[in-house]
Design an enzyme around this catalytic site. Structure first.
Site, mmCIF file in Angstrom:
data_model
loop_
_atom_site.group_PDB
_atom_site.id
_atom_site.type_symbol
_atom_site.label_atom_id
_atom_site.label_comp_id
_atom_site.label_asym_id
_atom_site.label_seq_id
_atom_site.Cartn_x
_atom_site.Cartn_y
_atom_site.Cartn_z
ATOM 1 N N HIS A 103 0.795 -1.090 0.117
ATOM 2 C CA HIS A 103 0.048 0.144 0.011
ATOM 3 C C HIS A 103 0.913 1.252 0.017
ATOM 4 O O HIS A 103 1.023 2.115 -0.860
ATOM 5 C CB HIS A 103 -0.749 -0.104 1.341
ATOM 6 C CG HIS A 103 -1.816 1.083 1.347
ATOM 7 N ND1 HIS A 103 -1.838 2.041 2.480
ATOM 8 C CD2 HIS A 103 -2.743 1.973 0.341
ATOM 9 C CE1 HIS A 103 -2.734 2.922 2.228
ATOM 10 N NE2 HIS A 103 -3.223 2.851 1.043
ATOM 11 N N LEU A 104 1.443 1.473 1.218
ATOM 12 C CA LEU A 104 2.250 2.608 1.130
ATOM 13 C C LEU A 104 3.662 2.393 1.693
ATOM 14 O O LEU A 104 4.562 3.240 2.092
ATOM 15 C CB LEU A 104 1.791 3.800 1.995
ATOM 16 C CG LEU A 104 0.612 4.399 1.609
ATOM 17 C CD1 LEU A 104 -0.062 5.569 2.422
ATOM 18 C CD2 LEU A 104 0.810 5.098 -0.045
ATOM 19 N N CYS A 107 -0.024 0.500 9.959
ATOM 20 C CA CYS A 107 -0.119 1.651 9.400
ATOM 21 C C CYS A 107 -1.691 1.792 8.701
ATOM 22 O O CYS A 107 -2.317 3.013 9.168
ATOM 23 C CB CYS A 107 0.977 1.971 7.976
ATOM 24 S SG CYS A 107 2.518 1.968 8.700
ATOM 25 N N HIS A 108 -2.168 0.963 7.963
ATOM 26 C CA HIS A 108 -3.200 1.384 7.408
ATOM 27 C C HIS A 108 -4.562 0.247 7.139
ATOM 28 O O HIS A 108 -5.462 0.011 6.658
ATOM 29 C CB HIS A 108 -3.247 1.880 5.979
ATOM 30 C CG HIS A 108 -2.519 3.146 5.872
ATOM 31 N ND1 HIS A 108 -1.111 3.126 5.502
ATOM 32 C CD2 HIS A 108 -2.843 4.487 6.222
ATOM 33 C CE1 HIS A 108 -0.675 4.291 5.352
ATOM 34 N NE2 HIS A 108 -1.833 5.127 5.926
ATOM 35 N N GLY A 109 -3.964 -0.983 7.989
ATOM 36 C CA GLY A 109 -4.737 -2.104 8.332
ATOM 37 C C GLY A 109 -4.739 -2.907 7.261
ATOM 38 O O GLY A 109 -5.907 -3.873 7.236
#
Length: 190
Positions: A130-131, A154-156
């Site tokens: 993702h990132l 970080c974002h699940g």
């Protein structure tokens, strides 16, 4: 002798008995010298773009996998990024094979993500797609997410035991780098 000099035309001047003009030799010599000069200029420019010795040293990593027990994972470093090496249990292999690839966001089978004869060894980059965060689940006691693989805090994003994205914003599975088994217990990545 005087007759041959009087009969020579500008087109035949300087032509030897075998039909080669001196001018042809000069043209070939000039083009050859220009080519060598061009190489002398271009070679240093191209060779300076080659990777340095420290970069070449980091371009591959050897990992001894003999101490990894089924169900365990280790973290290594490959090209300054985390590398996850996980030995899957028979139950984890069965669970990964039971998932219909049509239900996956980035459809890949366990066989596509492992080497033949080493289905129990999963080698992935430890970077969320993702990132770029580092997912949890490789170390003892870390959260492994809903599917028993890896969890990106970080974002699940949740990955299964085969490193495939199952839930969350990550668009792709954890990357499987180029690697090979140099023996039954050692892998070379890169």
């Amino acid at each position: 002798m005087a007759d041959t000099a009087a009969t020579a035309t500008p087109e035949t001047a300087g032509v030897t008995d075998d039909g080669i003009r001196r001018r042809d030799f000069l043209d070939i010599a000039a083009v050859s010298a220009a080519g060598i000069g061009g190489l002398a200029v271009v070679y240093p420019l191209v060779s300076q773009m080659a990777p340095s010795k420290d970069v070449l040293a980091a371009s591959s990593t050897e990992v001894d996998v003999s101490a990894i027990q089924p169900g365990q994972a280790i973290k290594a470093v490959f090209r300054k990024q985390p590398l996850f090496v996980r030995r899957l249990t028979p139950a984890e292999i069965s669970a990964a094979e039971a998932v219909a690839t049509s239900s996956l966001r980035d459809p890949q089978t366990l066989e596509e993500r492992t080497k033949e004869g080493h289905k129990d060894m999963l080698i992935t980059m430890g970077v969320c797609t993702h990132l770029g965060c580092v997912p949890l689940g490789a170390a003892e006691g870390e959260v492994k997410g809903e599917f028993g693989g890896y969890f990106c805090p970080c974002h699940g994003s949740h990955y299964d035991t085969a490193g495939r994205i199952r839930k969350g914003p990550a668009p792709k599975n954890l990357e499987v780098p180029e690697y090979e088994f140099t023996s039954d217990t050692v892998i070379q990545v890169g």
